[in-house]
Design a protein around this motif. Sequence first.
Motif, PDB file in Angstrom:
ATOM      1  N   SER A 239      10.558 -16.477 -26.650  1.00 46.60           N
ATOM      2  CA  SER A 239      10.269 -17.733 -25.949  1.00 46.60           C
ATOM      3  C   SER A 239      10.056 -17.429 -24.469  1.00 46.60           C
ATOM      4  O   SER A 239      10.986 -17.049 -23.773  1.00 46.60           O
ATOM      5  N   MET A 240       8.801 -17.596 -24.016  1.00 45.71           N
ATOM      6  CA  MET A 240       8.460 -17.407 -22.611  1.00 45.71           C
ATOM      7  C   MET A 240       8.338 -18.779 -21.968  1.00 45.71           C
ATOM      8  O   MET A 240       7.467 -19.574 -22.340  1.00 45.71           O
ATOM      9  N   VAL A 241       9.217 -19.084 -21.011  1.00 44.43           N
ATOM     10  CA  VAL A 241       9.237 -20.406 -20.380  1.00 44.43           C
ATOM     11  C   VAL A 241       9.271 -20.229 -18.864  1.00 44.43           C
ATOM     12  O   VAL A 241      10.110 -19.493 -18.335  1.00 44.43           O
ATOM     13  N   TRP A 242       8.365 -20.932 -18.184  1.00 44.39           N
ATOM     14  CA  TRP A 242       8.315 -20.890 -16.725  1.00 44.39           C
ATOM     15  C   TRP A 242       9.227 -21.962 -16.137  1.00 44.39           C
ATOM     16  O   TRP A 242       9.248 -23.096 -16.622  1.00 44.39           O
ATOM     17  N   GLY A 243       9.930 -21.631 -15.089  1.00 44.09           N
ATOM     18  CA  GLY A 243      10.789 -22.595 -14.420  1.00 44.09           C
ATOM     19  C   GLY A 243      10.372 -22.905 -13.000  1.00 44.09           C
ATOM     20  O   GLY A 243      10.792 -23.901 -12.426  1.00 44.09           O
ATOM     21  N   LEU A 244       9.527 -22.052 -12.425  1.00 43.21           N
ATOM     22  CA  LEU A 244       9.124 -22.244 -11.029  1.00 43.21           C
ATOM     23  C   LEU A 244       7.656 -21.894 -10.865  1.00 43.21           C
ATOM     24  O   LEU A 244       7.202 -20.825 -11.300  1.00 43.21           O
ATOM     25  N   LEU A 245       6.887 -22.795 -10.271  1.00 41.56           N
ATOM     26  CA  LEU A 245       5.493 -22.560  -9.899  1.00 41.56           C
ATOM     27  C   LEU A 245       5.320 -22.987  -8.445  1.00 41.56           C
ATOM     28  O   LEU A 245       5.772 -24.063  -8.052  1.00 41.56           O
ATOM     29  N   ARG A 246       4.646 -22.139  -7.658  1.00 37.43           N
ATOM     30  CA  ARG A 246       4.463 -22.480  -6.248  1.00 37.43           C
ATOM     31  C   ARG A 246       3.135 -21.913  -5.765  1.00 37.43           C
ATOM     32  O   ARG A 246       2.900 -20.711  -5.840  1.00 37.43           O
ATOM     33  N   ALA A 247       2.268 -22.808  -5.277  1.00 36.21           N
ATOM     34  CA  ALA A 247       0.996 -22.372  -4.714  1.00 36.21           C
ATOM     35  C   ALA A 247       0.398 -23.518  -3.907  1.00 36.21           C
ATOM     36  O   ALA A 247       0.410 -24.671  -4.340  1.00 36.21           O
ATOM     37  N   GLY A 248      -0.119 -23.179  -2.746  1.00 41.08           N
ATOM     38  CA  GLY A 248      -0.873 -24.156  -1.977  1.00 41.08           C
ATOM     39  C   GLY A 248      -0.053 -25.114  -1.160  1.00 41.08           C
ATOM     40  O   GLY A 248       1.149 -25.284  -1.362  1.00 41.08           O
ATOM     41  N   SER A 249      -0.753 -25.770  -0.198  1.00 42.34           N
ATOM     42  CA  SER A 249      -0.115 -26.758   0.656  1.00 42.34           C
ATOM     43  C   SER A 249      -1.006 -27.958   0.934  1.00 42.34           C
ATOM     44  O   SER A 249      -0.589 -28.911   1.577  1.00 42.34           O
ATOM     45  N   ALA A 250      -2.250 -27.918   0.456  1.00 42.73           N
ATOM     46  CA  ALA A 250      -3.182 -29.033   0.650  1.00 42.73           C
ATOM     47  C   ALA A 250      -4.120 -29.116  -0.544  1.00 42.73           C
ATOM     48  O   ALA A 250      -4.468 -28.100  -1.163  1.00 42.73           O
ATOM     49  N   ARG A 251      -4.600 -30.324  -0.841  1.00 44.58           N
ATOM     50  CA  ARG A 251      -5.407 -30.523  -2.040  1.00 44.58           C
ATOM     51  C   ARG A 251      -6.799 -29.898  -1.939  1.00 44.58           C
ATOM     52  O   ARG A 251      -7.453 -29.630  -2.963  1.00 44.58           O
ATOM     53  N   VAL A 253      -7.539 -26.986  -0.218  1.00 44.16           N
ATOM     54  CA  VAL A 253      -7.449 -25.590   0.209  1.00 44.16           C
ATOM     55  C   VAL A 253      -7.034 -24.729  -0.972  1.00 44.16           C
ATOM     56  O   VAL A 253      -6.005 -24.981  -1.607  1.00 44.16           O
ATOM     57  N   ILE A 254      -7.842 -23.741  -1.272  1.00 44.86           N
ATOM     58  CA  ILE A 254      -7.464 -22.748  -2.276  1.00 44.86           C
ATOM     59  C   ILE A 254      -6.551 -21.735  -1.598  1.00 44.86           C
ATOM     60  O   ILE A 254      -6.965 -21.073  -0.637  1.00 44.86           O
ATOM     61  N   PRO A 255      -5.294 -21.598  -2.056  1.00 50.90           N
ATOM     62  CA  PRO A 255      -4.345 -20.729  -1.354  1.00 50.90           C
ATOM     63  C   PRO A 255      -4.610 -19.253  -1.598  1.00 50.90           C
ATOM     64  O   PRO A 255      -5.320 -18.875  -2.536  1.00 50.90           O
ATOM     65  N   ALA A 256      -4.022 -18.451  -0.743  1.00 51.74           N
ATOM     66  CA  ALA A 256      -4.165 -16.998  -0.874  1.00 51.74           C
ATOM     67  C   ALA A 256      -3.013 -16.370  -1.631  1.00 51.74           C
ATOM     68  O   ALA A 256      -3.087 -15.196  -2.013  1.00 51.74           O
ATOM     69  N   THR A 257      -1.936 -17.124  -1.855  1.00 52.02           N
ATOM     70  CA  THR A 257      -0.794 -16.607  -2.606  1.00 52.02           C
ATOM     71  C   THR A 257      -0.257 -17.687  -3.533  1.00 52.02           C
ATOM     72  O   THR A 257      -0.413 -18.889  -3.278  1.00 52.02           O
ATOM     73  N   GLY A 258       0.392 -17.262  -4.571  1.00 50.05           N
ATOM     74  CA  GLY A 258       1.053 -18.171  -5.507  1.00 50.05           C
ATOM     75  C   GLY A 258       2.069 -17.406  -6.337  1.00 50.05           C
ATOM     76  O   GLY A 258       1.948 -16.185  -6.513  1.00 50.05           O
ATOM     77  N   VAL A 259       3.078 -18.114  -6.810  1.00 48.06           N
ATOM     78  CA  VAL A 259       4.167 -17.478  -7.550  1.00 48.06           C
ATOM     79  C   VAL A 259       4.473 -18.269  -8.806  1.00 48.06           C
ATOM     80  O   VAL A 259       4.480 -19.513  -8.792  1.00 48.06           O
ATOM     81  N   ALA A 260       4.723 -17.567  -9.891  1.00 46.19           N
ATOM     82  CA  ALA A 260       5.241 -18.157 -11.129  1.00 46.19           C
ATOM     83  C   ALA A 260       6.456 -17.351 -11.546  1.00 46.19           C
ATOM     84  O   ALA A 260       6.408 -16.116 -11.588  1.00 46.19           O
ATOM     85  N   SER A 261       7.568 -18.040 -11.849  1.00 47.69           N
ATOM     86  CA  SER A 261       8.796 -17.361 -12.264  1.00 47.69           C
ATOM     87  C   SER A 261       9.356 -18.035 -13.492  1.00 47.69           C
ATOM     88  O   SER A 261       9.252 -19.263 -13.645  1.00 47.69           O
ATOM     89  N   GLY A 262       9.950 -17.248 -14.359  1.00 42.98           N
ATOM     90  CA  GLY A 262      10.538 -17.807 -15.569  1.00 42.98           C
ATOM     91  C   GLY A 262      11.373 -16.778 -16.298  1.00 42.98           C
ATOM     92  O   GLY A 262      11.754 -15.743 -15.736  1.00 42.98           O
ATOM     93  N   THR A 263      11.660 -17.073 -17.534  1.00 42.92           N
ATOM     94  CA  THR A 263      12.461 -16.169 -18.364  1.00 42.92           C
ATOM     95  C   THR A 263      11.753 -15.899 -19.691  1.00 42.92           C
ATOM     96  O   THR A 263      11.039 -16.761 -20.225  1.00 42.92           O
ATOM     97  N   LEU A 264      11.978 -14.714 -20.188  1.00 43.96           N
ATOM     98  CA  LEU A 264      11.538 -14.335 -21.529  1.00 43.96           C
ATOM     99  C   LEU A 264      12.788 -14.056 -22.349  1.00 43.96           C
ATOM    100  O   LEU A 264      13.601 -13.205 -21.982  1.00 43.96           O
ATOM    101  N   ARG A 265      12.937 -14.800 -23.433  1.00 45.24           N
ATOM    102  CA  ARG A 265      14.113 -14.665 -24.290  1.00 45.24           C
ATOM    103  C   ARG A 265      13.667 -14.343 -25.709  1.00 45.24           C
ATOM    104  O   ARG A 265      12.594 -14.760 -26.142  1.00 45.24           O
ATOM    105  N   MET A 266      14.523 -13.639 -26.437  1.00 42.06           N
ATOM    106  CA  MET A 266      14.198 -13.334 -27.827  1.00 42.06           C
ATOM    107  C   MET A 266      15.462 -13.003 -28.600  1.00 42.06           C
ATOM    108  O   MET A 266      16.492 -12.645 -28.025  1.00 42.06           O
ATOM    109  N   LEU A 267      15.339 -13.126 -29.913  1.00 46.17           N
ATOM    110  CA  LEU A 267      16.478 -12.895 -30.787  1.00 46.17           C
ATOM    111  C   LEU A 267      16.635 -11.439 -31.191  1.00 46.17           C
ATOM    112  O   LEU A 267      17.730 -11.002 -31.530  1.00 46.17           O
TER     113      LEU A 267
END
Length: 402
Positions: A239-251, A253-267
Amino acid sequence: MSLPADPSRAIKTAVASLVEELVEFRRDLHRHPELAWEETRTTEKVAERLARDEIGVQLLPKSGLIAEIGTGGPVVALRADLDALPVGDQTSDPWRSGTDEVAHACGHDVHTTALLGAGLALQRLDRERPLSGRVRLLFQPAEEVMPGGALEVIAAGGLEDVTHAFGLHCDPSLDVGQVGLRVGPITGAADSLSVRLTGRGGHTSRPHLTQDLTYALATLVTELPSALSRRLDPRAGASMVWGLLRAGSARNVIPATGVASGTLRMLDPVAWADAEQLVRGLIGHIVAPYGVVADVDYIRGVPPVVNEPRSTAILADAVESTLGEEGIVSTTQSLGGEDFGWYLEQVPGAMGRLGTRTPGGPTFDLHQGDLRIDERAVGIGARVLAQAASAALPRPSVDASA
């Protein structure tokens, strides 16, 4: 005078004499939660109380401690975790957290207090007649971060000569007076993943002149879980689930950086062993068409907690001695991560799920600020842990003399 073959009565009496103190101790911890690696006050409080009963402690380098009862012979380890979560306390209890956005929302204050009670009860038992071995109390820091404070406890010698390790974890879906058990995996493997994308930003009217990072990030977020579902054996239960997404500051403007963070879990621990290499390769393929650069921070977290059959039977007997047969309930494997798994990769042991719900009351969830605990679980946890440790030690020879 000979020691009774079954010390459960003495454990029951000792814990009963401590219950009021233990409940107050738990409330004090709840008022003063501390995050991972910062549990200095919690460590001091536990060490002070153990010292009052002449139980020596070994302080760990950052926070946490190891204590031991008895002298000589094999060792049984009992473990509790000390840290709280970066979650606001939403309860109205008089003992609610006094620290903004930090709370014991996973019940570690209960774990710590139950282990303290078990240790104090076993010390009294040992004074009546020496234990036929040693019981080591592992007050572990930093369970809530990956790869977890268990590794520091192990590095400090916490598992030396240990024959069995036991632990309990609060379960607000079970009534107080119940403990959930199963043989085999009871939790899942869990890893932490953070992906930072960088590229040429620009105006949203000219995406062709940029490396459209927002679009690339959105594609990554949807495609990685999908690709993993086709590259891993479905029986791995990934199960791959994202908990944090961050990119941009204005509608516009295409940003130069962005971040996605989450967890990968398995049995499945076999699939877990190869997960990092697979994830890194898939991320590269997914973002390549957009020309962005992916910086992957992959933290290999914790293995599954796998309950060993004999240890589980010992823990079940301890629950039955404490609560009767009706206190034992079956439970299923979850995808929640627990760094107790690092201990059980090295020694046999078992973890049980300690019921904390008031019968007929609401069902809370872990890691939520409104979590409330039926405090009867504190004394129950102390008795179960003490009884499990006593039962796992070799049976003492019975002295027939008066």
